[in-house]
Design a protein around this motif. Structure first.
Motif, PDB file in Angstrom:
ATOM      1  N   THR A  91    -105.777 -15.077   7.578  1.00 12.86           N
ATOM      2  CA  THR A  91    -106.607 -15.207   8.575  1.00 12.86           C
ATOM      3  C   THR A  91    -107.235 -16.282   8.652  1.00 12.86           C
ATOM      4  O   THR A  91    -107.731 -17.034   9.783  1.00 12.86           O
ATOM      5  CB  THR A  91    -107.558 -13.976   7.900  1.00 12.86           C
ATOM      6  N   LEU A  92    -107.820 -17.013   7.473  1.00 15.32           N
ATOM      7  CA  LEU A  92    -108.660 -18.327   7.503  1.00 15.32           C
ATOM      8  C   LEU A  92    -107.779 -19.371   8.065  1.00 15.32           C
ATOM      9  O   LEU A  92    -108.565 -20.276   8.759  1.00 15.32           O
ATOM     10  CB  LEU A  92    -109.050 -18.387   6.074  1.00 15.32           C
ATOM     11  N   GLU A  93    -106.466 -19.537   7.748  1.00 15.17           N
ATOM     12  CA  GLU A  93    -105.860 -20.437   8.478  1.00 15.17           C
ATOM     13  C   GLU A  93    -105.772 -20.370   9.907  1.00 15.17           C
ATOM     14  O   GLU A  93    -105.824 -21.239  10.822  1.00 15.17           O
ATOM     15  CB  GLU A  93    -104.416 -20.416   7.847  1.00 15.17           C
ATOM     16  N   ASN A  94    -105.550 -19.113  10.454  1.00 17.79           N
ATOM     17  CA  ASN A  94    -105.381 -18.936  11.746  1.00 17.79           C
ATOM     18  C   ASN A  94    -106.792 -19.048  12.623  1.00 17.79           C
ATOM     19  O   ASN A  94    -106.785 -19.450  13.755  1.00 17.79           O
ATOM     20  CB  ASN A  94    -105.007 -17.473  12.247  1.00 17.79           C
ATOM     21  N   ALA A  95    -107.703 -18.892  11.836  1.00 16.48           N
ATOM     22  CA  ALA A  95    -109.106 -18.809  12.451  1.00 16.48           C
ATOM     23  C   ALA A  95    -109.599 -20.109  12.421  1.00 16.48           C
ATOM     24  O   ALA A  95    -110.814 -20.676  13.120  1.00 16.48           O
ATOM     25  CB  ALA A  95    -110.227 -17.926  11.816  1.00 16.48           C
ATOM     26  N   ALA A  96    -109.101 -21.278  11.474  1.00 13.48           N
ATOM     27  CA  ALA A  96    -109.673 -22.639  11.480  1.00 13.48           C
ATOM     28  C   ALA A  96    -109.845 -23.319  12.897  1.00 13.48           C
ATOM     29  O   ALA A  96    -111.161 -24.117  12.724  1.00 13.48           O
ATOM     30  CB  ALA A  96    -108.589 -23.191  10.664  1.00 13.48           C
ATOM     31  N   PRO A  97    -109.158 -23.210  13.775  1.00 10.48           N
ATOM     32  CA  PRO A  97    -109.473 -24.011  15.123  1.00 10.48           C
ATOM     33  C   PRO A  97    -110.650 -23.383  15.742  1.00 10.48           C
ATOM     34  O   PRO A  97    -111.253 -24.103  16.863  1.00 10.48           O
ATOM     35  CB  PRO A  97    -108.277 -23.627  16.046  1.00 10.48           C
ATOM     36  N   GLN A  98    -111.310 -22.263  15.362  1.00  8.60           N
ATOM     37  CA  GLN A  98    -112.453 -21.648  15.872  1.00  8.60           C
ATOM     38  C   GLN A  98    -113.608 -21.732  14.927  1.00  8.60           C
ATOM     39  O   GLN A  98    -114.584 -21.217  15.343  1.00  8.60           O
ATOM     40  CB  GLN A  98    -112.215 -20.045  16.251  1.00  8.60           C
ATOM     41  N   VAL A  99    -113.552 -22.681  14.052  1.00  8.44           N
ATOM     42  CA  VAL A  99    -114.693 -22.695  13.414  1.00  8.44           C
ATOM     43  C   VAL A  99    -115.905 -23.311  13.752  1.00  8.44           C
ATOM     44  O   VAL A  99    -117.058 -22.745  13.398  1.00  8.44           O
ATOM     45  CB  VAL A  99    -114.461 -23.768  11.874  1.00  8.44           C
ATOM     46  N   GLY A 100    -115.963 -23.881  14.803  1.00 11.04           N
ATOM     47  CA  GLY A 100    -117.052 -24.314  15.702  1.00 11.04           C
ATOM     48  C   GLY A 100    -117.744 -23.508  16.438  1.00 11.04           C
ATOM     49  O   GLY A 100    -118.888 -23.121  16.398  1.00 11.04           O
ATOM     50  N   LYS A 101    -117.125 -22.501  16.963  1.00 17.26           N
ATOM     51  CA  LYS A 101    -117.700 -21.537  17.595  1.00 17.26           C
ATOM     52  C   LYS A 101    -117.988 -20.160  16.504  1.00 17.26           C
ATOM     53  O   LYS A 101    -118.993 -19.546  16.903  1.00 17.26           O
ATOM     54  CB  LYS A 101    -116.408 -20.758  18.762  1.00 17.26           C
ATOM     55  N   PHE A 102    -117.073 -19.923  15.523  1.00 16.95           N
ATOM     56  CA  PHE A 102    -117.665 -18.854  14.633  1.00 16.95           C
ATOM     57  C   PHE A 102    -117.376 -19.458  13.100  1.00 16.95           C
ATOM     58  O   PHE A 102    -116.752 -19.363  12.504  1.00 16.95           O
ATOM     59  CB  PHE A 102    -116.626 -17.713  14.745  1.00 16.95           C
ATOM     60  N   PRO A 103    -118.465 -20.105  12.807  1.00 16.53           N
ATOM     61  CA  PRO A 103    -118.620 -20.826  11.455  1.00 16.53           C
ATOM     62  C   PRO A 103    -118.681 -19.584  10.403  1.00 16.53           C
ATOM     63  O   PRO A 103    -118.534 -20.055   9.122  1.00 16.53           O
ATOM     64  CB  PRO A 103    -119.860 -21.635  11.391  1.00 16.53           C
ATOM     65  N   THR A 104    -118.979 -18.534  10.577  1.00 19.77           N
ATOM     66  CA  THR A 104    -119.137 -17.481   9.489  1.00 19.77           C
ATOM     67  C   THR A 104    -118.168 -16.460  10.081  1.00 19.77           C
ATOM     68  O   THR A 104    -118.233 -15.808  11.120  1.00 19.77           O
ATOM     69  CB  THR A 104    -120.425 -16.976   9.249  1.00 19.77           C
ATOM     70  N   ILE A 105    -117.214 -16.003   9.260  1.00 19.61           N
ATOM     71  CA  ILE A 105    -116.232 -14.918   9.493  1.00 19.61           C
ATOM     72  C   ILE A 105    -116.185 -14.187   8.367  1.00 19.61           C
ATOM     73  O   ILE A 105    -116.460 -14.229   6.984  1.00 19.61           O
ATOM     74  CB  ILE A 105    -114.816 -15.547   9.703  1.00 19.61           C
ATOM     75  N   TYR A 106    -116.124 -12.754   8.621  1.00 18.89           N
ATOM     76  CA  TYR A 106    -116.013 -11.591   7.632  1.00 18.89           C
ATOM     77  C   TYR A 106    -114.476 -11.113   7.797  1.00 18.89           C
ATOM     78  O   TYR A 106    -113.949 -11.001   8.954  1.00 18.89           O
ATOM     79  CB  TYR A 106    -116.965 -10.654   7.637  1.00 18.89           C
ATOM     80  N   VAL A 107    -113.919 -10.533   6.732  1.00 17.02           N
ATOM     81  CA  VAL A 107    -112.848  -9.758   6.688  1.00 17.02           C
ATOM     82  C   VAL A 107    -113.202  -8.365   6.420  1.00 17.02           C
ATOM     83  O   VAL A 107    -113.548  -8.231   5.287  1.00 17.02           O
ATOM     84  CB  VAL A 107    -111.678 -10.196   6.042  1.00 17.02           C
ATOM     85  N   LEU A 108    -112.802  -7.374   7.341  1.00 13.71           N
ATOM     86  CA  LEU A 108    -113.475  -6.011   6.954  1.00 13.71           C
ATOM     87  C   LEU A 108    -111.868  -5.386   6.747  1.00 13.71           C
ATOM     88  O   LEU A 108    -111.130  -5.344   7.574  1.00 13.71           O
ATOM     89  CB  LEU A 108    -114.305  -5.248   8.206  1.00 13.71           C
ATOM     90  N   ILE A 109    -111.722  -4.768   5.471  1.00 13.62           N
ATOM     91  CA  ILE A 109    -110.496  -4.203   4.980  1.00 13.62           C
ATOM     92  C   ILE A 109    -110.899  -2.625   5.135  1.00 13.62           C
ATOM     93  O   ILE A 109    -111.655  -2.243   4.437  1.00 13.62           O
ATOM     94  CB  ILE A 109    -110.156  -4.605   3.618  1.00 13.62           C
ATOM     95  N   LEU A 110    -109.999  -1.918   5.734  1.00 15.14           N
ATOM     96  CA  LEU A 110    -110.273  -0.660   5.969  1.00 15.14           C
ATOM     97  C   LEU A 110    -109.773   0.323   4.828  1.00 15.14           C
ATOM     98  O   LEU A 110    -109.906   1.611   4.888  1.00 15.14           O
ATOM     99  CB  LEU A 110    -109.887  -0.175   7.328  1.00 15.14           C
ATOM    100  N   VAL A 111    -109.375  -0.209   3.753  1.00 16.10           N
ATOM    101  CA  VAL A 111    -109.058   0.621   2.517  1.00 16.10           C
ATOM    102  C   VAL A 111    -109.958  -0.042   1.550  1.00 16.10           C
ATOM    103  O   VAL A 111    -110.712  -1.476   1.599  1.00 16.10           O
ATOM    104  CB  VAL A 111    -107.768   0.394   2.110  1.00 16.10           C
TER     105      VAL A 111
END
Length: 341
Positions: A91-111
């Motif tokens: 998730t972090l690797e794939n989201a890296a190009p969007q760090v400027g738009k979304f500097p804070t990310i959460y991972v919501l695990i449904l289990v």
């Protein structure tokens, strides 16, 4: 008065049930979550955390690493049923190009999330200042936040969950070996009735006894009743019941069956009477007769088969039922003509 405890209890029960259902799917190696679930948790998170998240997959069929985002708050979420460190790293690797738009990310695990995430790569967490204890959430973390919500947002969340969770649970169902799901659309669809019709000869014999000069043949009677049954089968059961009620309560003038519009409104409080009348009109089972004089009520004409071989089919049919003591509902609603014999 509904209390905070009631709202919280209902919300906890429903979201916990969803989490358990996701966990059951994961146990079968089913980790995919469809768009409907993403949108449901988007709405939950917006209420709980006061965000304005949108589904990022609306813009792209699959936004790399991120599912939900709020560009104003500069926050994004990945919604997943996979709780492993590998999933977080991906998730972090794939989201890296969007760090400027979304500097804070959460991972919501449904289990239930893991107890620790030592396998997370620091090179991937750095750009987001990603903290495994703070930014990895599960349903339990969301429920803890819910406990402190003000009453108006609790009620808003309760309304959302009450309205949508049944659909969420359906979306999470697993098919059996034959590919069938526990909740099937067939359970919500009224079956087309199967008629029991084998009394034409008895009916025609009765007509001949009542009127020896009748020229209506048994074959013609069969054709009339085939049309009658075919059009009855096209109606929902409740509409056939409404039709039977109209026939039963109609005023008979000679061989004509009518019921006053005003009278009908007063003796029947069925909430969708207009809808039933429209359905019956489509099948020519009733029609509106406008009043000729200002002090007279319009009437609903009621019939059986338009352009029937017998001009008096409706009267003959009703008279036959009366003389033979046959239930109108059994015939018209259940399409059971077995008592004609």
């Amino acid at each position: 008065m509904i209390t905070r405890g009631y709202y919280i209890g209902q919300i906890i029960d429903e979201l916990t049930a969803v989490s358990h259902q996701v966990e059951s799917r994961a146990g079968l190696q089913l980790y995919d979550l469809n768009r409907y679930l993403e949108d449901f948790f988007k709405d939950v998170l917006n209420i709980v955390y006061d965000y304005k998240l949108i589904n990022l997959n609306e813009e792209r069929s699959n936004n790399p690493g991120l599912d939900l985002g709020d560009e104003t708050a500069k926050v994004a979420f990945q919604i997943t049923s996979t709780k492993t460190s590998d999933k977080i790293n991906k998730t972090l690797e794939n989201a890296a190009p969007q760090v400027g738009k979304f500097p804070t990310i959460y991972v919501l695990i449904l289990v239930d999330k893991q107890g620790s995430y030592s396998g997370i790569k620091p090179t991937l967490t750095g750009p987001f200042k990603f903290n495994t204890k703070k930014h990895i959430l599960d349903i339990g973390d969301v429920l803890k936040k819910i406990l402190s919500l003000p009453i108006d947002r609790l009620q808003q969340l309760h309304d959302l969950v009450s309205k949508e969770v049944a659909r969420v649970k359906i979306e999470l169902e697993v098919p059996d070996k034959s590919g069938k799901y526990q909740t099937n659309i067939d359970a919500f669809i009224e079956k087309i009735p199967r008629e029991r019709y084998d009394g034409v000869s008895a009916y025609h014999k009765h007509l001949k006894e009542q009127n020896p000069d009748t020229e209506v043949t048994e074959q013609a009677v069969r054709k009339d009743f085939n049309k009658f049954i075919r059009r009855l089968k096209s109606l929902p059961r409740i509409s056939r019941q409404f039709y039977a009620f109209m026939l039963d309560r109609a005023d008979v003038d000679g061989t004509s069956f009518t019921i006053s519009v005003d009278k009908l409104k007063r003796i029947c409080s069925y909430p969708d009477m207009d809808g039933e009348l429209r359905l019956l009109m489509e099948q020519s089972f009733c029609w509106l007769n406008e009043a000729d004089e200002w002090d007279k009520s319009a009437t609903w004409g009621i019939g059986t088969v338009p352009n029937a071989n017998s001009d008096e089919l409706t009267w003959e049919f009703m008279d036959f039922l009366k003389q033979k003591n046959i239930s109108l509902e059994k015939v018209v609603v259940s399409l059971d003509f077995s008592d004609f014999k």
